[in-house]
Design a protein around this motif. Structure first.
Motif, PDB file in Angstrom:
ATOM      1  N   PRO A  44       0.819  -1.215   0.000  1.00 32.25           N
ATOM      2  CA  PRO A  44       0.000   0.000   0.000  1.00 32.25           C
ATOM      3  C   PRO A  44       0.856   1.270   0.000  1.00 32.25           C
ATOM      4  CG  PRO A  44      -0.650  -1.508   1.768  1.00 32.25           C
ATOM      5  CD  PRO A  44       0.624  -2.023   1.210  1.00 32.25           C
ATOM      6  N   ASP A  45       0.319   2.332  -0.579  1.00 32.99           N
ATOM      7  CA  ASP A  45       0.983   3.636  -0.523  1.00 32.99           C
ATOM      8  C   ASP A  45       1.155   4.048   0.935  1.00 32.99           C
ATOM      9  OD1 ASP A  45       1.041   3.798  -3.249  1.00 32.99           O
ATOM     10  OD2 ASP A  45      -0.736   5.081  -3.419  1.00 32.99           O
ATOM     11  N   ALA A  47       3.187   2.722   3.148  1.00 32.79           N
ATOM     12  CA  ALA A  47       3.687   1.680   4.046  1.00 32.79           C
ATOM     13  C   ALA A  47       5.208   1.699   4.127  1.00 32.79           C
ATOM     14  CB  ALA A  47       3.217   0.306   3.573  1.00 32.79           C
ATOM     15  N   ARG A 104      -1.098   4.725  10.673  1.00 33.59           N
ATOM     16  CA  ARG A 104      -0.842   4.589   9.239  1.00 33.59           C
ATOM     17  C   ARG A 104      -1.005   3.134   8.804  1.00 33.59           C
ATOM     18  NH1 ARG A 104       2.388   7.198   5.424  1.00 33.59           N
ATOM     19  NH2 ARG A 104       1.513   9.106   6.312  1.00 33.59           N
ATOM     20  N   ARG A 107      -4.657   2.130   8.629  1.00 30.34           N
ATOM     21  CA  ARG A 107      -5.310   2.701   7.445  1.00 30.34           C
ATOM     22  C   ARG A 107      -4.938   1.908   6.193  1.00 30.34           C
ATOM     23  NH1 ARG A 107      -4.523   7.807  10.046  1.00 30.34           N
ATOM     24  NH2 ARG A 107      -2.517   8.139   9.031  1.00 30.34           N
ATOM     25  N   ASN A 108      -3.670   1.501   6.129  1.00 30.09           N
ATOM     26  CA  ASN A 108      -3.240   0.686   4.989  1.00 30.09           C
ATOM     27  C   ASN A 108      -3.941  -0.667   4.983  1.00 30.09           C
ATOM     28  OD1 ASN A 108      -1.452   2.522   3.801  1.00 30.09           O
ATOM     29  ND2 ASN A 108       0.202   1.947   5.177  1.00 30.09           N
ATOM     30  N   ARG A 111      -7.414  -0.151   3.634  1.00 28.34           N
ATOM     31  CA  ARG A 111      -7.416   0.065   2.180  1.00 28.34           C
ATOM     32  C   ARG A 111      -7.243  -1.245   1.418  1.00 28.34           C
ATOM     33  NH1 ARG A 111      -3.686   4.569   3.541  1.00 28.34           N
ATOM     34  NH2 ARG A 111      -4.888   6.508   3.496  1.00 28.34           N
ATOM     35  N   THR A 112      -6.390  -2.119   1.942  1.00 28.29           N
ATOM     36  CA  THR A 112      -6.062  -3.361   1.240  1.00 28.29           C
ATOM     37  C   THR A 112      -6.970  -4.522   1.639  1.00 28.29           C
ATOM     38  OG1 THR A 112      -4.421  -3.925   2.927  1.00 28.29           O
ATOM     39  CG2 THR A 112      -3.647  -2.708   1.002  1.00 28.29           C
ATOM     40  N   TYR A 248      -1.443  12.461   1.636  1.00 27.68           N
ATOM     41  CA  TYR A 248      -1.519  12.295   3.075  1.00 27.68           C
ATOM     42  C   TYR A 248      -1.573  13.625   3.821  1.00 27.68           C
ATOM     43  CZ  TYR A 248      -0.583   7.392   2.370  1.00 27.68           C
ATOM     44  OH  TYR A 248      -0.660   6.091   1.976  1.00 27.68           O
TER      45      TYR A 248
END
Length: 292
Positions: A44-45, A47, A104, A107-108, A111-112, A248
């Motif tokens: 993920p963006d 990470a 963070r 959140r990742n 998202r994934t 972000y």
């Protein structure tokens, strides 16, 4: 150095890294320490924050269905990669004490929708997980940040968390020679993973005392001065004209209040490194051991 002050400064610096390090910097650092473009494209963006000093997954040889615990997991870089290797029947568990990193990482995860990933808030000297739950323990450039008087506790926890026959696969910075008192006392060098690093013989002793066998510690001969490449860093853009383009910006709030102070702290640490050749004093090492 006072242990509570060390933990405070480490927390400050790594909160700053969450809000400051951009994807270009993270990619450059990760590539320098052995991650493939395929691996970097699969996570993920946000990470990968450029905090690696090696690729422990190259040592770990993870298999389908295994449980892996990452000590000092940060924003989840190695956890998400490990999760893909152990598959849906396996588990990848990240352990970190920094709330900004964990936020963070969570959140990742959302998202994934990574069902086999979880994160635990805990110091790695006393991990809030049960005994003998892991097939493999990984860690990436984190053990060196633990105060010297508590380092043995980390290796004891690794041993406790592993099943019999389990393995440790670590990337860490170790010193090549005794550091001067001035370098050991430099807090910027401490949070930069140099001043608190152990020597090889000390690392071997920690592992041996904890109960590990078949201990292997090898210098990876990577260039540590890659950390000083300001051309790859984006933290100074955080409160500049490029901040409005950051995906972000809202979640990090880096351009106001505490976020700005943390970004300034991270930049000051990097500036303090300018005249020091990291490779003269330390190296990136690969560490492997087994719980018999």
């Amino acid at each position: 150095m006072d242990e509570s002050r060390i933990y405070d400064k480490v927390q400050e610096a790594y909160s700053a890294a969450v809000k400051g390090n951009g994807s270009d910097y993270g990619r450059k650092i990760a590539a320098a320490f052995g991650y493939s473009e395929q691996e970097l494209a699969s996570i993920p963006d946000g990470a990968n924050l450029g905090l690696s000093c090696g690729n422990p997954l190259a040592l770990a040889k993870l298999r389908e269905g295994e449980t892996v615990v990452d000590l000092g997991s940060g924003a989840g870089f190695d956890v998400f990669l490990a999760a893909k290797r152990v598959g849906a029947q396996g588990k990848a568990i990240g352990v970190d004490m920094n709330k900004d990193m964990l936020e963070r990482a969570e959140r990742n995860k959302e998202r994934t929708q990574s069902a086999n990933v979880s994160f635990v808030e805990s110091r790695i000297t006393k991990v809030a997980l049960s005994d003998a739950i892991a097939n493999c323990i990984i860690s990436n450039c984190v053990v060196n940040l633990v105060p010297e008087g508590e380092k043995q506790l980390v290796f004891n926890e690794m041993f406790r968390l592993l099943k019999t026959g389990g393995r440790v696969a670590i990337s860490d910075i170790l010193t090549k020679k005794e550091l001067s008192p001035e370098l050991k006392g430099d807090m910027a060098l401490y949070v930069g993973c140099i001043a608190g690093a152990s020597q090889v013989k000390e690392y071997e002793q920690y592992l041996h005392v904890a109960g590990f066998v078949d201990i292997l510690i090898v210098d990876a001969h990577n260039d540590l001065n890659v950390y000083k490449d300001k051309g790859a860093q984006t933290s100074t853009q955080c409160c500049g004209t490029d901040a409005k383009n950051s995906r972000y910006e809202k979640e990090s709030s880096c351009c106001t209040g505490k976020g700005a102070e943390q970004a300034d702290a991270l930049e000051a640490i990097r500036n303090d490194f300018d005249n020091l050749d990291f490779n003269e004093w330390a190296g990136s090492f690969k560490i492997y051991a087994i719980k018999a």
